[in-house]
Design a protein around this motif. Structure first.
Motif, PDB file in Angstrom:
ATOM      1  N   ARG A 143       0.696  -1.034   0.062  1.00  0.00           N
ATOM      2  CA  ARG A 143       0.035  -0.073  -0.020  1.00  0.00           C
ATOM      3  C   ARG A 143       0.924   1.100   0.135  1.00  0.00           C
ATOM      4  O   ARG A 143       0.425   2.386  -0.706  1.00  0.00           O
ATOM      5  CB  ARG A 143      -0.650  -0.143   1.155  1.00  0.00           C
ATOM      6  N   VAL A 144       1.954   1.296   0.871  1.00  0.00           N
ATOM      7  CA  VAL A 144       2.666   2.369   0.926  1.00  0.00           C
ATOM      8  C   VAL A 144       3.552   2.744  -0.507  1.00  0.00           C
ATOM      9  O   VAL A 144       3.745   3.912  -0.836  1.00  0.00           O
ATOM     10  CB  VAL A 144       3.708   2.368   1.965  1.00  0.00           C
ATOM     11  N   LEU A 145       3.867   1.514  -0.944  1.00  0.00           N
ATOM     12  CA  LEU A 145       4.532   1.577  -2.104  1.00  0.00           C
ATOM     13  C   LEU A 145       3.800   2.058  -3.341  1.00  0.00           C
ATOM     14  O   LEU A 145       4.243   2.802  -4.303  1.00  0.00           O
ATOM     15  CB  LEU A 145       5.251   0.138  -2.532  1.00  0.00           C
ATOM     16  N   SER A 146       2.801   1.702  -3.188  1.00  0.00           N
ATOM     17  CA  SER A 146       1.586   2.193  -4.208  1.00  0.00           C
ATOM     18  C   SER A 146       1.358   3.727  -4.274  1.00  0.00           C
ATOM     19  O   SER A 146       1.322   4.238  -5.306  1.00  0.00           O
ATOM     20  CB  SER A 146       0.251   1.444  -4.263  1.00  0.00           C
ATOM     21  N   LYS A 147       1.602   4.329  -2.958  1.00  0.00           N
ATOM     22  CA  LYS A 147       1.140   5.725  -2.759  1.00  0.00           C
ATOM     23  C   LYS A 147       2.439   6.249  -3.379  1.00  0.00           C
ATOM     24  O   LYS A 147       2.282   7.348  -3.896  1.00  0.00           O
ATOM     25  CB  LYS A 147       1.129   6.075  -1.293  1.00  0.00           C
ATOM     26  N   MET A 148       3.563   5.738  -3.083  1.00  0.00           N
ATOM     27  CA  MET A 148       4.933   6.531  -3.707  1.00  0.00           C
ATOM     28  C   MET A 148       4.621   6.435  -5.037  1.00  0.00           C
ATOM     29  O   MET A 148       5.297   7.435  -5.643  1.00  0.00           O
ATOM     30  CB  MET A 148       6.142   5.773  -3.203  1.00  0.00           C
ATOM     31  N   LEU A 149       4.363   5.437  -5.733  1.00  0.00           N
ATOM     32  CA  LEU A 149       4.509   5.553  -7.339  1.00  0.00           C
ATOM     33  C   LEU A 149       3.272   6.600  -7.846  1.00  0.00           C
ATOM     34  O   LEU A 149       3.558   7.078  -8.773  1.00  0.00           O
ATOM     35  CB  LEU A 149       4.024   4.021  -7.743  1.00  0.00           C
ATOM     36  N   GLN A 150       2.065   6.501  -6.888  1.00  0.00           N
ATOM     37  CA  GLN A 150       1.122   7.614  -7.463  1.00  0.00           C
ATOM     38  C   GLN A 150       1.567   9.021  -7.480  1.00  0.00           C
ATOM     39  O   GLN A 150       1.318   9.737  -8.181  1.00  0.00           O
ATOM     40  CB  GLN A 150       0.073   7.218  -6.599  1.00  0.00           C
ATOM     41  N   ALA A 151       2.668   9.250  -6.305  1.00  0.00           N
ATOM     42  CA  ALA A 151       3.283  10.483  -6.030  1.00  0.00           C
ATOM     43  C   ALA A 151       4.106  10.860  -7.190  1.00  0.00           C
ATOM     44  O   ALA A 151       4.111  12.040  -7.703  1.00  0.00           O
ATOM     45  CB  ALA A 151       3.891  10.610  -4.802  1.00  0.00           C
ATOM     46  N   CYS A 152       4.755   9.764  -7.569  1.00  0.00           N
ATOM     47  CA  CYS A 152       5.567  10.142  -9.002  1.00  0.00           C
ATOM     48  C   CYS A 152       4.954  10.571  -9.963  1.00  0.00           C
ATOM     49  O   CYS A 152       5.423  11.284 -10.939  1.00  0.00           O
ATOM     50  CB  CYS A 152       6.493   8.850  -9.203  1.00  0.00           C
ATOM     51  N   VAL A 153       3.540  10.083 -10.139  1.00  0.00           N
ATOM     52  CA  VAL A 153       2.682  10.571 -11.396  1.00  0.00           C
ATOM     53  C   VAL A 153       2.072  11.704 -10.938  1.00  0.00           C
ATOM     54  O   VAL A 153       2.145  12.803 -12.077  1.00  0.00           O
ATOM     55  CB  VAL A 153       1.573   9.392 -11.712  1.00  0.00           C
ATOM     56  N   LYS A 154       1.553  12.353 -10.131  1.00  0.00           N
ATOM     57  CA  LYS A 154       0.915  13.271  -9.669  1.00  0.00           C
ATOM     58  C   LYS A 154       1.725  14.613  -9.337  1.00  0.00           C
ATOM     59  O   LYS A 154       1.464  15.744  -9.750  1.00  0.00           O
ATOM     60  CB  LYS A 154      -0.104  13.075  -8.539  1.00  0.00           C
ATOM     61  N   GLU A 155       3.123  14.150  -8.657  1.00  0.00           N
ATOM     62  CA  GLU A 155       3.980  15.327  -8.446  1.00  0.00           C
ATOM     63  C   GLU A 155       5.361  14.709  -8.990  1.00  0.00           C
ATOM     64  O   GLU A 155       6.309  14.598  -8.117  1.00  0.00           O
ATOM     65  CB  GLU A 155       4.062  15.536  -6.830  1.00  0.00           C
ATOM     66  N   PRO A 156       5.474  15.009 -10.387  1.00  0.00           N
ATOM     67  CA  PRO A 156       6.826  14.389 -10.857  1.00  0.00           C
ATOM     68  C   PRO A 156       7.882  15.639 -10.457  1.00  0.00           C
ATOM     69  O   PRO A 156       9.197  14.868 -10.327  1.00  0.00           O
ATOM     70  CB  PRO A 156       6.477  14.438 -12.512  1.00  0.00           C
ATOM     71  N   GLU A 157       7.431  16.471 -10.216  1.00  0.00           N
ATOM     72  CA  GLU A 157       8.655  17.514  -9.799  1.00  0.00           C
ATOM     73  C   GLU A 157       9.017  17.355  -8.210  1.00  0.00           C
ATOM     74  O   GLU A 157      10.320  17.781  -8.088  1.00  0.00           O
ATOM     75  CB  GLU A 157       8.114  18.981  -9.875  1.00  0.00           C
ATOM     76  N   SER A 158       8.365  16.814  -7.540  1.00  0.00           N
ATOM     77  CA  SER A 158       8.947  16.568  -6.140  1.00  0.00           C
ATOM     78  C   SER A 158       9.121  15.085  -6.014  1.00  0.00           C
ATOM     79  O   SER A 158      10.017  14.763  -5.163  1.00  0.00           O
ATOM     80  CB  SER A 158       7.727  16.884  -5.237  1.00  0.00           C
ATOM     81  N   PHE A 159       8.569  14.039  -6.516  1.00  0.00           N
ATOM     82  CA  PHE A 159       9.083  12.516  -6.438  1.00  0.00           C
ATOM     83  C   PHE A 159       9.482  11.799  -7.670  1.00  0.00           C
ATOM     84  O   PHE A 159       8.695  11.941  -8.422  1.00  0.00           O
ATOM     85  CB  PHE A 159       7.786  11.901  -6.001  1.00  0.00           C
ATOM     86  N   LEU A 160      10.727  11.338  -7.566  1.00  0.00           N
ATOM     87  CA  LEU A 160      11.163  10.907  -8.802  1.00  0.00           C
ATOM     88  C   LEU A 160      11.712   9.392  -8.577  1.00  0.00           C
ATOM     89  O   LEU A 160      11.692   9.105  -7.411  1.00  0.00           O
ATOM     90  CB  LEU A 160      12.592  11.530  -9.000  1.00  0.00           C
ATOM     91  N   THR A 161      11.645   8.655  -9.577  1.00  0.00           N
ATOM     92  CA  THR A 161      11.995   7.171  -9.632  1.00  0.00           C
ATOM     93  C   THR A 161      13.125   7.245 -10.475  1.00  0.00           C
ATOM     94  O   THR A 161      12.911   7.628 -11.948  1.00  0.00           O
ATOM     95  CB  THR A 161      10.949   6.281 -10.131  1.00  0.00           C
TER      96      THR A 161
END
Length: 277
Positions: free
Chosen positions: A142-160
């Motif tokens: 669940r936490v990993l899914s939220k992190m991946l969603q954040a990379c889509v919604k906030e790409p300037e703040s969260f990167l992979t």
């Protein structure tokens, strides 16, 4: 066996029972691809998909210069691509606890890119201690899914960032941009999937696309027949618009005389795909 099931399923959808006029549009709005999805090789061992989405990932290729002494070339070539990330979990039947978590990375631009990360409760204890994680094993998907969603919604703040080398190893890093510095959140070590597994996934994706096109063409024919019955003049207008659109999209494509309406263009796509063997 899986390929035969997909073929039989697509044939059944090409010639479905003729619906009545009252339920044709309801059929068009409920395209059921469940049978196709159930043949995904990712589910072969009993896993269940809990997350599947394309994520913007920076790919970096590095070359291990001396594999014997561990020297690694520091220069890396990076490119931003969309990778499909699947999170799957295997649940024990008796107590319904998560027994295994698997993460798969694949690409539509490179069909032979397929990496896997496996995690069981014992390995997670080491991961949690090394990376100072504060969640339990069953909360990890669940936490990993939220992190991946954040990379889509906030790409300037969260990167992979996915580092690959020529030894078949890849490391997926989750990074947060704090404006004044970059903070590493999580690091997962992947392994390139064996060749036979990669080929299974390529075969599934190819045949899945063919079957989906066949289903879509069947539904499109339902609309075609309904419009022809109710509004023949509208059908002619749609055909002219479709021909104009095809001419704009494919200006060098030779024209073929055919008595079939141009609304059947998905079938042409299906035929083209079917010829690439």
């Amino acid at each position: 066996g899986d390929l035969r099931q997909i073929k039989n399923m697509s044939q059944n959808n090409i010639n479905p029972p003729s619906p009545t006029n009252s339920d044709k549009f309801s059929l068009l709005s409920t395209l059921d691809f469940k049978t196709i999805d159930e043949m995904d090789p990712s589910l072969a061992e009993g896993h269940r998909i809990v997350f599947s989405k394309e994520i913007p990932v920076e790919l970096r290729n590095s070359i291990v210069a001396g594999q014997g002494n561990g020297n690694q070339d520091a220069d890396e070539i990076g490119s931003l691509e969309a990778l499909r990330v699947k999170i799957l979990q295997l649940v024990d039947s008796p107590d319904q606890n998560i027994a295994n978590i698997r993460i798969e990375l694949s690409s539509e631009s490179d069909l032979f890119l397929h990496y896997t990360f496996n995690l069981n409760p014992e390995d997670y204890d080491d991961l949690r201690r090394e990376q100072k994680l504060m969640i339990e094993f069953d909360m990890f998907p669940r936490v990993l899914s939220k992190m991946l969603q954040a990379c889509v919604k906030e790409p300037e703040s969260f990167l992979t960032i996915f580092h690959m080398d020529n030894t078949g190893t890849g490391v997926l890093n989750f990074v947060q941009n704090m404006e004044y510095k970059f903070v590493d959140l999580l690091s997962l070590r992947f392994q390139m999937s064996p060749e036979h597994i990669t080929r299974q996934h390529i075969s599934f994706r190819y045949n899945s696309l063919r079957s989906r096109l066949a289903i879509m063409h069947s539904k499109l024919q339902d609309v075609n027949n309904l419009v022809k019955l109710k509004q023949p003049s509208l059908l002619l207008q749609l055909q002219r618009n479709s021909r104009s659109t095809n001419a704009l999209l494919s200006p060098n494509r030779p024209e073929h005389s055919s008595s079939q309406p141009s609304m059947a263009s998905p079938l042409n796509q299906h035929t083209i795909l079917g010829g690439r063997k």
